[in-house]
Design a protein around this motif. Structure first.
Motif, PDB file in Angstrom:
ATOM      1  N   SER A  84     -28.909   7.073  23.375  1.00  2.00           N
ATOM      2  CA  SER A  84     -29.427   8.084  22.235  1.00  2.00           C
ATOM      3  C   SER A  84     -30.599   7.034  21.678  1.00  2.00           C
ATOM      4  O   SER A  84     -30.191   5.875  21.712  1.00  2.00           O
ATOM      5  CB  SER A  84     -28.242   8.440  21.525  1.00  2.00           C
ATOM      6  N   ARG A  85     -31.357   7.713  21.049  1.00  2.00           N
ATOM      7  CA  ARG A  85     -32.241   7.006  20.324  1.00  2.00           C
ATOM      8  C   ARG A  85     -32.334   7.765  18.810  1.00  2.00           C
ATOM      9  O   ARG A  85     -32.223   9.066  18.530  1.00  2.00           O
ATOM     10  CB  ARG A  85     -33.687   7.035  20.896  1.00  2.00           C
ATOM     11  N   ASP A  86     -32.596   6.999  17.688  1.00  2.00           N
ATOM     12  CA  ASP A  86     -32.822   7.491  16.308  1.00  2.00           C
ATOM     13  C   ASP A  86     -34.118   6.924  15.924  1.00  2.00           C
ATOM     14  O   ASP A  86     -34.213   5.677  15.691  1.00  2.00           O
ATOM     15  CB  ASP A  86     -31.648   7.168  15.549  1.00  2.00           C
ATOM     16  N   ASN A  87     -35.305   7.638  16.118  1.00  2.00           N
ATOM     17  CA  ASN A  87     -36.512   7.108  16.007  1.00  2.00           C
ATOM     18  C   ASN A  87     -36.946   7.126  14.058  1.00  2.00           C
ATOM     19  O   ASN A  87     -37.852   6.149  14.065  1.00  2.00           O
ATOM     20  CB  ASN A  87     -37.663   7.976  16.450  1.00  2.00           C
ATOM     21  N   ARG A  91     -43.107   5.239  19.660  1.00  2.00           N
ATOM     22  CA  ARG A  91     -44.087   5.167  20.579  1.00  2.00           C
ATOM     23  C   ARG A  91     -43.723   4.433  21.837  1.00  2.00           C
ATOM     24  O   ARG A  91     -44.717   4.089  22.953  1.00  2.00           O
ATOM     25  CB  ARG A  91     -45.383   4.185  20.104  1.00  2.00           C
ATOM     26  N   PHE A  92     -42.448   4.350  22.139  1.00  2.83           N
ATOM     27  CA  PHE A  92     -41.955   3.472  23.253  1.00  2.83           C
ATOM     28  C   PHE A  92     -40.915   4.386  24.102  1.00  2.83           C
ATOM     29  O   PHE A  92     -40.059   5.075  23.583  1.00  2.83           O
ATOM     30  CB  PHE A  92     -41.577   2.350  23.051  1.00  2.83           C
ATOM     31  N   GLY A  93     -41.167   4.404  25.413  1.00  2.00           N
ATOM     32  CA  GLY A  93     -39.896   4.715  26.201  1.00  2.00           C
ATOM     33  C   GLY A  93     -38.832   3.378  26.150  1.00  2.00           C
ATOM     34  O   GLY A  93     -39.337   2.382  25.968  1.00  2.00           O
ATOM     35  N   MET A  94     -37.693   3.789  26.141  1.00  2.00           N
ATOM     36  CA  MET A  94     -36.538   2.828  25.997  1.00  2.00           C
ATOM     37  C   MET A  94     -35.690   2.844  27.133  1.00  2.00           C
ATOM     38  O   MET A  94     -35.451   3.716  27.815  1.00  2.00           O
ATOM     39  CB  MET A  94     -35.773   2.769  24.829  1.00  2.00           C
ATOM     40  N   GLY A  95     -35.081   1.766  27.410  1.00  2.00           N
ATOM     41  CA  GLY A  95     -34.282   1.458  28.581  1.00  2.00           C
ATOM     42  C   GLY A  95     -33.038   0.466  28.282  1.00  2.00           C
ATOM     43  O   GLY A  95     -33.158  -0.596  27.523  1.00  2.00           O
ATOM     44  N   SER A 145     -39.663  10.860  23.368  1.00  2.00           N
ATOM     45  CA  SER A 145     -39.282  11.993  22.356  1.00  2.00           C
ATOM     46  C   SER A 145     -37.789  12.139  22.415  1.00  2.00           C
ATOM     47  O   SER A 145     -37.046  12.863  21.610  1.00  2.00           O
ATOM     48  CB  SER A 145     -39.728  13.268  23.113  1.00  2.00           C
ATOM     49  N   GLY A 146     -37.191  11.594  23.251  1.00  2.00           N
ATOM     50  CA  GLY A 146     -35.721  11.526  23.578  1.00  2.00           C
ATOM     51  C   GLY A 146     -35.180  13.032  24.567  1.00  2.00           C
ATOM     52  O   GLY A 146     -33.883  13.063  24.732  1.00  2.00           O
ATOM     53  N   ILE A 147     -36.048  13.465  25.076  1.00  2.00           N
ATOM     54  CA  ILE A 147     -36.131  14.728  25.954  1.00  2.00           C
ATOM     55  C   ILE A 147     -35.368  14.279  27.383  1.00  2.00           C
ATOM     56  O   ILE A 147     -34.517  14.918  27.708  1.00  2.00           O
ATOM     57  CB  ILE A 147     -36.857  15.598  25.819  1.00  2.00           C
ATOM     58  N   THR A 148     -36.156  13.463  27.675  1.00  2.00           N
ATOM     59  CA  THR A 148     -35.896  13.018  29.224  1.00  2.00           C
ATOM     60  C   THR A 148     -35.095  11.788  29.165  1.00  2.00           C
ATOM     61  O   THR A 148     -35.095  10.661  28.526  1.00  2.00           O
ATOM     62  CB  THR A 148     -37.165  12.667  29.966  1.00  2.00           C
ATOM     63  N   ILE A 149     -33.628  12.053  29.930  1.00  2.00           N
ATOM     64  CA  ILE A 149     -32.814  10.830  29.994  1.00  2.00           C
ATOM     65  C   ILE A 149     -32.451  10.755  31.406  1.00  2.00           C
ATOM     66  O   ILE A 149     -32.217  11.722  32.124  1.00  2.00           O
ATOM     67  CB  ILE A 149     -31.492  11.154  28.889  1.00  2.00           C
ATOM     68  N   ALA A 150     -32.099   9.370  31.589  1.00  6.32           N
ATOM     69  CA  ALA A 150     -31.723   9.161  33.119  1.00  6.32           C
ATOM     70  C   ALA A 150     -30.487   7.840  33.177  1.00  6.32           C
ATOM     71  O   ALA A 150     -30.540   7.295  32.041  1.00  6.32           O
ATOM     72  CB  ALA A 150     -32.724   8.887  33.877  1.00  6.32           C
ATOM     73  N   TYR A 151     -29.778   8.060  34.075  1.00 10.47           N
ATOM     74  CA  TYR A 151     -28.645   7.086  34.047  1.00 10.47           C
ATOM     75  C   TYR A 151     -28.711   6.455  35.667  1.00 10.47           C
ATOM     76  O   TYR A 151     -28.916   7.059  36.465  1.00 10.47           O
ATOM     77  CB  TYR A 151     -27.434   7.771  33.669  1.00 10.47           C
ATOM     78  N   ALA A 152     -28.318   5.351  35.771  1.00 15.99           N
ATOM     79  CA  ALA A 152     -27.825   4.691  37.159  1.00 15.99           C
ATOM     80  C   ALA A 152     -26.457   5.663  37.421  1.00 15.99           C
ATOM     81  O   ALA A 152     -25.610   6.186  36.892  1.00 15.99           O
ATOM     82  CB  ALA A 152     -27.591   3.437  37.001  1.00 15.99           C
TER      83      ALA A 152
END
Length: 123
Positions: free
Chosen positions: A71-74, A31-35, A54-61
């Motif tokens: 990466s995430r494992d819900n 239920r959370f976006g993670m950073g 969902s893990g679909i959108t990823i961004a980096y500095a």
């Protein structure tokens, strides 16, 4: 409430790798976006990487693009940050954070924070 606990920090030589983990409890992480953020001595806390619910959108500095992977494992309620080709300027305390509003590069958008894990890269 979400409790976040980071692990995996340590001392590594330049060019080495570390894998940070963030374990969540209290609520399902899906239920959370993670950073991941980091804060070096005397500097502001800065965005490192973010991933959508969902893990679909990823961004980096820009400073870590191509070297770090989030990466995430819900199912396991965990988020990881694989850090390769580490540089001395990557030295900082690394924080995991969760937001109920998707994900963001802004630290003010995040509702929950871990206590951080120290990463030190020697030259």
């Amino acid at each position: 409430q979400v409790q976040l606990v980071e692990s995996g920090g340590g001392l590594v030589q330049a060019g080495g790798s570390l894998r940070l983990s963030c374990a969540a409890s209290g609520r399902t992480l899906s239920r959370f976006g993670m950073g991941w953020f980091r804060q070096a001595p005397g500097k502001e806390r800065e965005f490192v990487a973010g991933v959508s619910m969902s893990g679909i959108t990823i961004a980096y500095a820009d400073s870590v693009q191509g070297r770090f992977t989030i990466s995430r494992d819900n199912v396991k309620n965990m988020v990881t940050l694989q850090m390769n080709s580490l540089k001395p300027e990557d030295t900082a305390v690394y924080y995991c954070a969760a937001t109920g509003s998707g994900w963001s590069r802004s630290r003010t958008s995040y509702d929950y924070w871990g206590r951080g894990t120290q990463v030190t890269v020697s030259s």
